[in-house]
Design an enzyme around this catalytic site. Structure first.
Site, PDB file in Angstrom:
ATOM      1  N   ASP A 158      -9.284  -1.877   2.131  1.00  0.00           N
ATOM      2  CA  ASP A 158      -9.028  -1.353   3.468  1.00  0.00           C
ATOM      3  C   ASP A 158     -10.089  -1.798   4.466  1.00  0.00           C
ATOM      4  OD1 ASP A 158      -6.812  -0.010   2.444  1.00  0.00           O
ATOM      5  OD2 ASP A 158      -7.995   1.747   1.905  1.00  0.00           O
ATOM      6  N   ASP A 175       0.828  -1.206   0.000  1.00  0.00           N
ATOM      7  CA  ASP A 175       0.000   0.000   0.000  1.00  0.00           C
ATOM      8  C   ASP A 175       0.864   1.259   0.000  1.00  0.00           C
ATOM      9  OD1 ASP A 175      -2.659   0.660  -0.250  1.00  0.00           O
ATOM     10  OD2 ASP A 175      -2.961   1.022   1.878  1.00  0.00           O
TER      11      ASP A 175
END
Length: 366
Positions: free
Chosen positions: A265, A219
């Site tokens: 997420d 990420d």
């Protein structure tokens, strides 16, 4: 929340007239921004709670029926960030150098099919509590099977209530295809999240720790190191994110200045939190201690993400904050309680079902 755009939010900048930020979009008011972030926050935590508790029932029923659950192996865990990176970069190339129109058409058709399927699994239990719905539930469900001799290619059992759920979900999918409204996008996205958290099994706590640690760097690289993640999130018209208009207070459901949160997420930390809930259940003590520790850790991590995002006015890789909290806090807590070796060694594939245990004990008695 790697793909959230944050406009300036000081009172001086929240002017009545139309003001444009660097992206050319209207700046949100402080109140509109707060409402958008609160809504994204709620859309993140509800699927985690719902999906986690559904996963208990799903795994129990699968074991009782002998249905094989797909479990991520250690090899799958190490390959996941690599495969995700390849897919992400491939979509980026198409979006940046080719037309995204045809890609979005293909993806919309794909998500219509799997979205209808995912939503039907959410709708059916809800319809089941409506008075009179029991008439649609057959003791002997319909059985659809596609096979050649002993080789079964496809098999499905269903009742009329599921057919009704599927039809309603398909009608909703048509609305999504035709209008691409953000509410339709969110319903599909939340359905994916709940089903994903319910059905995906990391296999072991150790696998979960490794996967989330790898995705921590994944990420950070794709958000801070490149424009890839943000560009794909902005241009890919698919329910891979949940949205909320920051101009909702002015335009209501017709707002167009969106804050967004990627489903990754929600789902990726969510499957780890669900795993810890099943660990709690495996002890047979009726405790949900590590589930709530990990869930509150997620709440803390998401709060940190929103706080940093607001302060620095820039897109943030949510896993940068969620991984240390969701993995670190439960493990540190287990160390303090003396449960670390039990938690880190938990492996669902090595867990025996109660039926197997009883059968073994009977044989010993004989």
């Amino acid at each position: 929340m790697a793909d959230v755009e944050v406009p300036p939010t000081t009172p001086e900048e929240a002017l009545p007239e139309v003001v444009k930020n660097l992206t050319g979009r209207a700046v949100a008011s402080t109140e509109g921004l707060a409402l958008a972030y609160f809504s994204l926050f709620m859309m993140a935590i509800v699927p985690i709670i719902w999906g986690s508790f559904r996963s208990i029932t799903y795994h129990r029923k699968s074991k009782e029926s002998g249905t094989q659950i797909e479990v991520m192996s250690t090899k799958d865990v190490y390959m996941f960030p690599i495969m995700a990176s390849g897919m992400l970069f491939g979509i980026y190339i198409i979006v940046k150098y080719l037309s995204a129109e045809h890609l979005n058409l293909v993806i919309a058709s794909y998500f219509f099919i799997i979205g209808t399927w995912a939503l039907s699994f959410i709708i059916r239990p809800v319809l089941g509590v409506i008075p009179g719905s029991s008439l649609l539930i057959d003791e002997e469900p319909y059985h659809m099977k596609f096979n050649k001799g002993s080789l079964v290619y496809f098999e499905c059992k269903f009742d009329l209530l599921y057919v009704v759920s599927l039809v309603l979900s398909a009608l909703f999918g048509v609305w999504y295809i035709v209008k691409k409204h953000w509410l339709a996008n969110n319903v599909f996205g939340l359905a994916f999240s709940i089903n994903g958290i319910e059905m995906i099994s990391l296999g072991s706590v150790k696998n979960g720790c490794i996967l989330l640690s790898l995705l921590f760097f994944y990420d950070i690289f794709w958000v801070f190191g490149t424009e890839v993640m943000v560009m794909v999130a902005k241009n890919l018209d698919a329910p891979i994110k949940v949205l909320f208009p920051m101009d909702f207070l002015d335009k209501g459901i017709f707002g167009s200045n969106f804050a967004m949160l990627g489903l990754g997420d929600i789902v990726l930390p969510g499957v780890f939190i669900a795993l810890l809930l099943r660990y709690d259940a495996s002890k047979g003590e009726g405790s949900q201690f590590y589930f709530w520790v990990s869930f509150m850790s997620y709440v803390l991590g998401m709060g940190m993400t929103i706080g940093v995002l607001t302060i620095f006015n820039a897109a943030q890789p949510a896993l940068l904050y969620l991984v240390p909290t969701c993995v670190g806090i439960p493990l540190v807590t287990s160390l303090i309680k003396g449960d670390f070796s039990s938690v880190i060694a938990y492996d669902e594939e090595q867990q025996e079902t109660p039926a197997v245990v009883e059968e073994t004990e009977c044989k010993k008695t004989e």
